[in-house]
Write an enzyme that holds these catalytic residues in place. Structure first.
Site, PDB file in Angstrom:
ATOM      1  N   LYS A  47     -16.859  14.193  11.929  1.00 19.99           N
ATOM      2  CA  LYS A  47     -16.167  15.071  12.223  1.00 19.99           C
ATOM      3  C   LYS A  47     -15.739  15.190  14.004  1.00 19.99           C
ATOM      4  CE  LYS A  47     -15.227  17.824   8.444  1.00 19.99           C
ATOM      5  NZ  LYS A  47     -15.299  18.886   7.340  1.00 19.99           N
ATOM      6  N   ASP A  83      -9.670  23.376   8.167  1.00 23.46           N
ATOM      7  CA  ASP A  83     -10.632  23.957   7.355  1.00 23.46           C
ATOM      8  C   ASP A  83     -10.720  25.702   7.612  1.00 23.46           C
ATOM      9  OD1 ASP A  83     -11.906  22.068   6.241  1.00 23.46           O
ATOM     10  OD2 ASP A  83     -13.558  21.934   8.025  1.00 23.46           O
TER      11      ASP A  83
END
Ligand code: ATR
Length: 266
Positions: A47, A83
């Site tokens: 990520k 997110d």
């Protein structure tokens, strides 16, 4: 859940999972713009690493320091972080909890915590305590987020039970962003008896980002004391819905995605 959503909008797209070794990961990213792939999700441990290989990165993903969604725009690789939106939407829609003007305790100072802090800052939380095992990491985050969300007061808190007990009296939301709770043998930061009993005036929402198991000790303890609880499946579905929208340009059937995911998790 992605394939159920593709089907719902009449798309023939499909979603694959790939496990890539580090040397293959950079090759994959370089070749992707020449393929028919419209986008992809990125997870642990890429990520953060992926950011330098992208043409564009959203300001949100830059601040969070992590990209979980890549989509192609005119052959350019664009990175985003869904997110934070997933967390915000789960809080608002699954729990019906609007954190504006309220106080929160966020446990953890990693990538997930940064997404949660971004969402809480954007939603106008009054004060956020960031508690972490490694205090220096919490300090880095509070300094960083204080600059961006000037109206929110970010404070560091240790995982010391005495300190946590006093913070629990001040907050209306507690979020666990750590991996503590994934294993049944995991030891917790506080006991049920350290949580103030729920009353009409004091009702806390305990949100665990973990979705498997759906009932962690963290949530069990909170429930025992009469508080509201929420696990991470809603956030997972809603971050996926946001990714879907970036790939397809269409509104995601978020409730359907959540239903499909929850059925699978059961
Ligand atoms: P993620 O991207 O999922 O947030 P991460 O960046 O590795 O993952 O962060 C993990 C978080 O869980 C950190 O806050 C970590 O605390 P440290 O910063 O002290 O490492 C926290 N964490 C992991 N295991 C823990 C444990 N056993 N007790 C307390 N905190 C823990």
């Amino acid at each position: 859940m992605q394939e159920a959503a593709f089907k719902k909008i009449g798309s023939k797209a499909f979603y694959l999972t790939l496990e890539l070794a580090p040397k293959d990961f950079s090759k994959f990213v370089k070749k992707i713009s020449k393929s028919s792939i419209k986008g992809f999700n990125v997870t642990v441990p890429y990520k953060e690493k992926i950011i330098k290989g992208l043409h564009r990165v959203s300001s949100e993903a830059k601040l969070i320091g992590a990209v979980n969604t890549v989509f192609l725009k005119k052959g350019k690789l664009c990175g985003a972080n869904t997110d934070a939106a997933g967390f915000a939407n789960s809080l608002l829609k699954d729990a019906g909890f609007n954190p504006r003007g309220k106080n929160a305790l966020v446990i953890g100072a990693g990538g997930s915590s940064r997404a949660v802090l971004y969402a809480l800052g954007s939603l106008g939380v009054k004060k956020v305590f960031v508690a972490n095992r490694t205090l220096s990491r919490a300090h880095v985050l509070t300094r960083k987020f204080s600059k961006v969300f000037a109206r929110t007061n970010f404070e560091v808190c240790s995982l010391n039970v005495k300190e946590l007990k006093s913070v629990l009296k001040e907050v209306q939301l507690v979020v666990n962003t750590t991996s503590v709770g994934l294993k049944r043998t995991d030891r917790y930061f506080f006991k049920a008896s350290d949580i103030p009993k729920a009353t009409a005036k004091c009702k806390i929402l305990f949100f665990d980002l973990i979705y498997k198991p759906s009932m962690t000790v963290f949530l069990k303890q909170a429930k025992k004391r009469g508080h509201r609880i929420l696990h991470g499946a809603g956030m997972l579905a809603r971050q996926g819905a946001k990714s879907f929208e970036l790939w397809t340009g269409k509104r995601a059937p978020a409730e359907l995605m959540k239903k499909v995911l929850e059925a699978k998790l059961k």
